[in-house]
Design a protein around this motif. Structure first.
Motif, PDB file in Angstrom:
ATOM      1  N   GLY A 189      62.676   4.825   4.745  1.00 31.65           N
ATOM      2  CA  GLY A 189      62.802   3.765   5.732  1.00 31.65           C
ATOM      3  C   GLY A 189      64.179   3.702   6.363  1.00 31.65           C
ATOM      4  O   GLY A 189      64.315   3.510   7.583  1.00 31.65           O
ATOM      5  N   VAL A 190      65.205   3.860   5.559  1.00 33.73           N
ATOM      6  CA  VAL A 190      66.575   3.838   6.070  1.00 33.73           C
ATOM      7  C   VAL A 190      66.801   4.980   7.069  1.00 33.73           C
ATOM      8  O   VAL A 190      67.345   4.787   8.161  1.00 33.73           O
ATOM      9  N   PHE A 191      66.358   6.179   6.704  1.00 36.15           N
ATOM     10  CA  PHE A 191      66.540   7.326   7.596  1.00 36.15           C
ATOM     11  C   PHE A 191      65.690   7.194   8.862  1.00 36.15           C
ATOM     12  O   PHE A 191      66.069   7.696   9.924  1.00 36.15           O
ATOM     13  N   SER A 192      64.546   6.541   8.766  1.00 41.30           N
ATOM     14  CA  SER A 192      63.700   6.350   9.944  1.00 41.30           C
ATOM     15  C   SER A 192      64.400   5.463  10.972  1.00 41.30           C
ATOM     16  O   SER A 192      64.349   5.734  12.179  1.00 41.30           O
ATOM     17  N   ILE A 193      65.054   4.418  10.515  1.00 40.59           N
ATOM     18  CA  ILE A 193      65.792   3.547  11.432  1.00 40.59           C
ATOM     19  C   ILE A 193      66.959   4.301  12.070  1.00 40.59           C
ATOM     20  O   ILE A 193      67.232   4.169  13.273  1.00 40.59           O
ATOM     21  N   ILE A 194      67.646   5.128  11.277  1.00 40.29           N
ATOM     22  CA  ILE A 194      68.734   5.960  11.815  1.00 40.29           C
ATOM     23  C   ILE A 194      68.197   6.900  12.888  1.00 40.29           C
ATOM     24  O   ILE A 194      68.798   7.081  13.952  1.00 40.29           O
ATOM     25  N   MET A 195      67.041   7.508  12.610  1.00 39.24           N
ATOM     26  CA  MET A 195      66.416   8.418  13.568  1.00 39.24           C
ATOM     27  C   MET A 195      66.097   7.698  14.874  1.00 39.24           C
ATOM     28  O   MET A 195      66.333   8.216  15.968  1.00 39.24           O
ATOM     29  N   GLY A 196      65.549   6.482  14.763  1.00 36.89           N
ATOM     30  CA  GLY A 196      65.211   5.740  15.960  1.00 36.89           C
ATOM     31  C   GLY A 196      66.413   5.479  16.848  1.00 36.89           C
ATOM     32  O   GLY A 196      66.352   5.634  18.077  1.00 36.89           O
ATOM     33  N   ILE A 197      67.519   5.107  16.242  1.00 34.17           N
ATOM     34  CA  ILE A 197      68.741   4.866  17.009  1.00 34.17           C
ATOM     35  C   ILE A 197      69.242   6.153  17.655  1.00 34.17           C
ATOM     36  O   ILE A 197      69.657   6.179  18.821  1.00 34.17           O
ATOM     37  N   PHE A 198      69.175   7.266  16.901  1.00 36.47           N
ATOM     38  CA  PHE A 198      69.671   8.549  17.414  1.00 36.47           C
ATOM     39  C   PHE A 198      68.854   9.038  18.608  1.00 36.47           C
ATOM     40  O   PHE A 198      69.386   9.711  19.503  1.00 36.47           O
ATOM     41  N   CYS A 199      67.550   8.732  18.634  1.00 32.60           N
ATOM     42  CA  CYS A 199      66.690   9.241  19.700  1.00 32.60           C
ATOM     43  C   CYS A 199      67.146   8.794  21.090  1.00 32.60           C
ATOM     44  O   CYS A 199      66.839   9.457  22.090  1.00 32.60           O
ATOM     45  N   PHE A 200      67.864   7.691  21.175  1.00 33.83           N
ATOM     46  CA  PHE A 200      68.375   7.242  22.475  1.00 33.83           C
ATOM     47  C   PHE A 200      69.426   8.198  23.033  1.00 33.83           C
ATOM     48  O   PHE A 200      69.774   8.115  24.217  1.00 33.83           O
ATOM     49  N   THR A 201      69.966   9.112  22.195  1.00 38.72           N
ATOM     50  CA  THR A 201      70.961  10.080  22.666  1.00 38.72           C
ATOM     51  C   THR A 201      70.324  11.374  23.148  1.00 38.72           C
ATOM     52  O   THR A 201      71.030  12.251  23.654  1.00 38.72           O
ATOM     53  N   LEU A 202      69.019  11.517  22.996  1.00 42.65           N
ATOM     54  CA  LEU A 202      68.350  12.752  23.398  1.00 42.65           C
ATOM     55  C   LEU A 202      68.257  12.839  24.918  1.00 42.65           C
ATOM     56  O   LEU A 202      68.303  11.817  25.611  1.00 42.65           O
ATOM     57  N   PRO A 203      68.120  14.057  25.467  1.00 40.51           N
ATOM     58  CA  PRO A 203      68.053  14.207  26.930  1.00 40.51           C
ATOM     59  C   PRO A 203      66.842  13.491  27.510  1.00 40.51           C
ATOM     60  O   PRO A 203      65.783  13.431  26.890  1.00 40.51           O
ATOM     61  N   ASN A 204      67.013  12.953  28.697  1.00 40.69           N
ATOM     62  CA  ASN A 204      65.933  12.228  29.349  1.00 40.69           C
ATOM     63  C   ASN A 204      64.771  13.172  29.637  1.00 40.69           C
ATOM     64  O   ASN A 204      64.943  14.243  30.230  1.00 40.69           O
ATOM     65  N   THR A 205      63.588  12.787  29.205  1.00 41.87           N
ATOM     66  CA  THR A 205      62.393  13.613  29.395  1.00 41.87           C
ATOM     67  C   THR A 205      61.303  12.723  29.982  1.00 41.87           C
ATOM     68  O   THR A 205      60.431  12.203  29.272  1.00 41.87           O
ATOM     69  N   PRO A 206      61.350  12.528  31.289  1.00 38.51           N
ATOM     70  CA  PRO A 206      60.413  11.597  31.930  1.00 38.51           C
ATOM     71  C   PRO A 206      59.013  12.181  32.022  1.00 38.51           C
ATOM     72  O   PRO A 206      58.834  13.407  31.926  1.00 38.51           O
ATOM     73  N   PRO A 207      58.003  11.349  32.203  1.00 36.05           N
ATOM     74  CA  PRO A 207      56.640  11.843  32.375  1.00 36.05           C
ATOM     75  C   PRO A 207      56.479  12.565  33.703  1.00 36.05           C
ATOM     76  O   PRO A 207      57.280  12.379  34.631  1.00 36.05           O
ATOM     77  N   ALA A 208      55.437  13.417  33.781  1.00 37.65           N
ATOM     78  CA  ALA A 208      55.196  14.181  35.009  1.00 37.65           C
ATOM     79  C   ALA A 208      54.666  13.259  36.106  1.00 37.65           C
ATOM     80  O   ALA A 208      53.709  12.526  35.900  1.00 37.65           O
ATOM     81  N   LYS A 209      55.290  13.298  37.271  1.00 40.20           N
ATOM     82  CA  LYS A 209      54.882  12.432  38.377  1.00 40.20           C
ATOM     83  C   LYS A 209      53.887  13.120  39.311  1.00 40.20           C
ATOM     84  O   LYS A 209      53.132  12.468  40.020  1.00 40.20           O
ATOM     85  N   GLU A 210      53.907  14.473  39.294  1.00 43.03           N
ATOM     86  CA  GLU A 210      53.084  15.195  40.256  1.00 43.03           C
ATOM     87  C   GLU A 210      51.673  15.472  39.747  1.00 43.03           C
ATOM     88  O   GLU A 210      50.850  16.041  40.456  1.00 43.03           O
ATOM     89  N   ALA A 211      51.359  15.075  38.517  1.00 42.08           N
ATOM     90  CA  ALA A 211      50.057  15.394  37.936  1.00 42.08           C
ATOM     91  C   ALA A 211      48.939  14.681  38.695  1.00 42.08           C
ATOM     92  O   ALA A 211      49.022  13.488  38.990  1.00 42.08           O
ATOM     93  N   GLN A 212      47.870  15.418  39.009  1.00 43.28           N
ATOM     94  CA  GLN A 212      46.736  14.843  39.722  1.00 43.28           C
ATOM     95  C   GLN A 212      45.883  13.984  38.791  1.00 43.28           C
ATOM     96  O   GLN A 212      45.415  12.917  39.183  1.00 43.28           O
ATOM     97  N   ASN A 213      45.641  14.465  37.583  1.00 45.79           N
ATOM     98  CA  ASN A 213      44.815  13.725  36.630  1.00 45.79           C
ATOM     99  C   ASN A 213      45.706  12.790  35.818  1.00 45.79           C
ATOM    100  O   ASN A 213      46.622  13.242  35.128  1.00 45.79           O
ATOM    101  N   PRO A 214      45.473  11.482  35.865  1.00 40.24           N
ATOM    102  CA  PRO A 214      46.329  10.553  35.120  1.00 40.24           C
ATOM    103  C   PRO A 214      46.134  10.630  33.613  1.00 40.24           C
ATOM    104  O   PRO A 214      46.963  10.121  32.864  1.00 40.24           O
ATOM    105  N   PHE A 215      45.056  11.267  33.182  1.00 37.93           N
ATOM    106  CA  PHE A 215      44.750  11.348  31.753  1.00 37.93           C
ATOM    107  C   PHE A 215      45.054  12.761  31.254  1.00 37.93           C
ATOM    108  O   PHE A 215      44.231  13.670  31.378  1.00 37.93           O
ATOM    109  N   ALA A 216      46.263  12.920  30.701  1.00 38.18           N
ATOM    110  CA  ALA A 216      46.717  14.248  30.287  1.00 38.18           C
ATOM    111  C   ALA A 216      45.868  14.820  29.158  1.00 38.18           C
ATOM    112  O   ALA A 216      45.639  16.029  29.080  1.00 38.18           O
ATOM    113  N   PHE A 217      45.381  13.954  28.251  1.00 35.56           N
ATOM    114  CA  PHE A 217      44.626  14.470  27.113  1.00 35.56           C
ATOM    115  C   PHE A 217      43.296  15.078  27.552  1.00 35.56           C
ATOM    116  O   PHE A 217      42.768  15.976  26.890  1.00 35.56           O
TER     117      PHE A 217
END
Length: 424
Positions: A189-217
């Motif tokens: 649990g302690v490491f999970s909270i640390i991981m969550g905070i660290f994830c805010f430092t990861l590079p921005n990876t936005p969703p695809a805007k050009e996709a025709q089908n809104p349901f990727a799955f």
């Protein structure tokens, strides 16, 4: 280089969390008095959640929310849940809260892969190195548990020795033993909270805007039109059920040969094999052998490991074969992730990785958890206290099944490059 370092830290935290609560969960649940089917049910909770939440996680990352933000949110909430689970000793409550936690954690395994594939320039070269820090995290988890139980909160007596004490002393010793064992959830649990905070430092990876089908799955499911992909997913489902024969009974199996507190450290040998495979063997083998031959070697390693486990002796041979886990896991599952990324369109890669995760770590491990619980019950003598498991019969089952999988794979699977040439 900064990107690789951040992804490496991400992988380290991602897998130290999993390793801390997973490595010795089987013996802990057994010590709580859960039956074989209940133990299998708890393990299956994680894989059952993996059938549901990766769909949502992949959809969110591909269409609605930046991947790094989603990872941060679910890890922080998951860490709080793990701290609470450490206090639970009743099967019904354990099942419920483990299911809630698993719904949050399961999508992160696929999404940490997809965010790497999205940003790394040379995926086949760099991903193995980055992913190796996940294995390091698992190794550190085993070491941390061993150090914790050996020095910070050592066990006063061995579990079996408690039942040799006077009846008036057993209840207190059992409660103390279980309290110390439950730290596997607290640390995670302690490491999970640390991981969550660290994830805010990861590079921005936005969703695809050009996709025709809104349901990727939905688009990810269309990959099944490719017969080679469909065959690989079906075989992956079968092979992944056999992975649970390693995860669930192996810690208890090792306890028959070594002391309880050394089991996490002993399992590190397997993770060292995985680390060696990721850093040295995979970068050499994959470009030269291709996906088909590399995966085939991985599958063939499975029955070799289980055959040695079935022998049950000598103990040095059992321990010596543990590094085969590296070939078993990396050559099948990691190369499988590379295969999926190779054939999936760019705008659904998170969902494609989630689909692969659902088939293997979702449906496969769910069925595998119940299968192991059922088979272990068949080979367990409950007429004595504590119960005795016939590990020879138990490990012969996955040995036979993985031999069959190896033969079928070599007969029917083709490299993706070969498919492209034939289709053209």
């Amino acid at each position: 280089m900064s990107l690789k370092i951040r992804f490496s830290i991400m992988m380290f935290l991602q897998y130290i969390i999993w390793g801390l609560w997973y490595i010795t969960l089987g013996p802990y649940l057994t010590h709580l008095g859960f039956t074989g089917m209940q133990v299998g049910g708890i393990f299956a909770v994680f894989t059952l959640a993996s059938l549901i939440s990766p769909f949502i996680g992949g959809q969110i990352a591909d269409r609605w929310m930046p991947t790094q933000v989603f990872l941060a949110i679910v890890h922080i909430i998951g860490g709080v849940l793990l701290l609470y689970i450490a206090r639970i000793q009743v099967f019904g409550s354990m099942w419920t809260y483990m299911f809630l936690y698993s719904l949050l954690y399961a999508p992160t395994l696929a999404l940490t892969n997809s965010i790497c594939f999205h940003h790394l320039k040379d995926k086949e070269k760099d991903f193995g190195i980055v992913r190796s820090f996940g294995t390091i995290g698992w190794v550190v988890a085993g070491l941390l548990l061993t150090l914790w139980w050996k020095y910070l909160q050592p066990f006063g007596v061995k579990w079996d020795e408690i039942f040799q004490l006077p009846a008036s002393e057993q209840a207190a010793q059992i409660a103390s033993y279980l309290s110390i064992e439950s730290k596997l959830f607290t640390l995670a649990g302690v490491f999970s909270i640390i991981m969550g905070i660290f994830c805010f430092t990861l590079p921005n990876t936005p969703p695809a805007k050009e996709a025709q089908n809104p349901f990727a799955f939905v688009e990810a499911f269309k990959l099944f039109i490719n017969p080679n992909f469909a065959f690989f997913m079906i075989l992956s489902l079968v092979v992944s059920t056999e992975l649970m024969f390693y995860y669930i009974p192996t810690p208890g199996f090792l306890e028959t040969m070594i002391s309880k507190e050394w089991v996490p450290a002993c399992t590190i040998i397997a993770q060292v094999g995985e680390l060696f495979t990721l850093l040295l063997i995979l970068p050499f083998a994959l470009p030269r052998l291709g996906i088909r031959k590399t995966i085939a070697i991985g599958i063939i390693a499975w029955p070799i490991r289980y055959a040695v486990f079935a022998l049950g002796q000598p103990s040095w041979l059992i321990i010596a074969v543990l590094p085969l886990h590296g070939i078993c896991y990396v050559f099948f599952f990691i190369v499988g992730q590379i295969y999926v990324d190779k054939i999936a369109p760019a705008n659904i890669r998170a969902s494609a990785q989630s689909l692969y995760f659902q088939v293997t770590f979702g449906l496969g491990l769910t069925l595998g958890g119940y299968l192991v619980g059922w088979i272990q019950g068949m080979f367990t003598n409950t007429s004595v206290e504590p119960a005795v498991i016939n590990y020879t019969g138990l490990f012969l089952v996955p040995c036979v099944l993985t031999v069959i999988c190896s033969a079928v794979f070599l007969l029917f699977f083709k490299d993706p490059e070969e498919n492209i040439e034939q289709n053209s």
